[in-house]
Design an enzyme around this catalytic site. Sequence first.
Site, short mmCIF file in Angstrom:
data_model
loop_
_atom_site.label_atom_id
_atom_site.label_comp_id
_atom_site.label_asym_id
_atom_site.label_seq_id
_atom_site.Cartn_x
_atom_site.Cartn_y
_atom_site.Cartn_z
N ASN A 50 10.57 -44.64 -18.69
CA ASN A 50 10.84 -43.35 -19.30
C ASN A 50 11.68 -42.49 -18.35
O ASN A 50 11.57 -42.59 -17.12
CB ASN A 50 9.56 -42.63 -19.74
CG ASN A 50 8.59 -42.34 -18.62
OD1 ASN A 50 8.33 -43.17 -17.75
ND2 ASN A 50 8.01 -41.14 -18.64
N GLU A 52 12.63 -38.47 -18.24
CA GLU A 52 12.46 -37.15 -18.83
C GLU A 52 13.67 -36.27 -18.59
O GLU A 52 14.52 -36.55 -17.73
CB GLU A 52 11.21 -36.47 -18.24
CG GLU A 52 9.93 -37.15 -18.65
CD GLU A 52 8.69 -36.47 -18.11
OE1 GLU A 52 7.61 -36.84 -18.57
OE2 GLU A 52 8.79 -35.58 -17.24
N ASN A 53 13.73 -35.19 -19.34
CA ASN A 53 14.78 -34.20 -19.21
C ASN A 53 14.16 -32.82 -19.38
O ASN A 53 13.25 -32.66 -20.20
CB ASN A 53 15.84 -34.44 -20.29
CG ASN A 53 17.06 -33.59 -20.11
OD1 ASN A 53 17.03 -32.39 -20.30
ND2 ASN A 53 18.16 -34.23 -19.73
N TYR A 56 13.31 -30.72 -23.28
CA TYR A 56 12.55 -31.57 -24.21
C TYR A 56 13.17 -31.43 -25.59
O TYR A 56 13.56 -30.35 -25.96
CB TYR A 56 11.08 -31.13 -24.29
CG TYR A 56 10.23 -31.56 -23.12
CD1 TYR A 56 9.92 -32.89 -22.91
CD2 TYR A 56 9.73 -30.62 -22.23
CE1 TYR A 56 9.12 -33.28 -21.85
CE2 TYR A 56 8.92 -31.00 -21.16
CZ TYR A 56 8.63 -32.33 -20.97
OH TYR A 56 7.85 -32.71 -19.94
N CYS A 61 12.33 -42.72 -23.88
CA CYS A 61 11.10 -43.48 -23.67
C CYS A 61 11.41 -44.84 -23.05
O CYS A 61 12.52 -45.37 -23.19
CB CYS A 61 10.38 -43.69 -25.00
SG CYS A 61 9.77 -42.17 -25.76
N GLU A 63 10.38 -47.78 -23.94
CA GLU A 63 10.69 -48.79 -24.95
C GLU A 63 12.14 -48.67 -25.43
O GLU A 63 12.81 -49.69 -25.63
CB GLU A 63 9.75 -48.64 -26.17
CG GLU A 63 8.29 -48.81 -25.83
CD GLU A 63 7.58 -47.51 -25.43
OE1 GLU A 63 6.36 -47.46 -25.57
OE2 GLU A 63 8.25 -46.56 -24.97
N CYS A 94 5.15 -44.52 -28.85
CA CYS A 94 5.09 -43.30 -29.66
C CYS A 94 5.65 -43.60 -31.05
O CYS A 94 6.21 -44.67 -31.30
CB CYS A 94 5.89 -42.17 -28.99
SG CYS A 94 7.68 -42.37 -29.05
N CYS A 97 9.36 -44.52 -31.11
CA CYS A 97 9.62 -45.85 -30.56
C CYS A 97 9.11 -46.95 -31.47
O CYS A 97 9.69 -48.03 -31.54
CB CYS A 97 9.02 -45.98 -29.17
SG CYS A 97 10.01 -45.13 -27.92
#
Length: 140
Positions: A50, A52-53, A56, A61, A63, A94, A97
Amino acid sequence: MTPHSIPPDTIARMLDAARQARLKAYAPYSHYLVGAAILDDQGRIHPGCNVENVAYPQGVCAEAGALSAMVLAGSTKVRGVLVVGTGGAWITPCGGCRQKLREFCAQDTPILTANDTEMGPSYTMAQLLPDSFGPEHLNT
């Protein structure tokens, strides 16, 4: 395909790839590191982590990253997925995904879970996304 149809040595390699990917995850906001490994129809393993940024939901992710690596390598068929996380509950893909995986997975594709020390429950794509919309719905 059931989890048992993936050879144990391949699952071990997937687990190692997912755990190594998890260690490289970029998660400065949630601090929740996730790694994934996708087994393609050619027997190759594609890891992802994953990313992140601050804005949001612009992150990626694990996957999704693994799927991108698989497609970049020239494959479009997933034979198995293994997701590694930490915490009190086993991690599964999630919702977003699950739909991304569905594009490349058959209904019986195994989705395996693990953490840093042990394997967790396994599922099929159909169990995680029942009655899903897939590419075959557009084939006329």
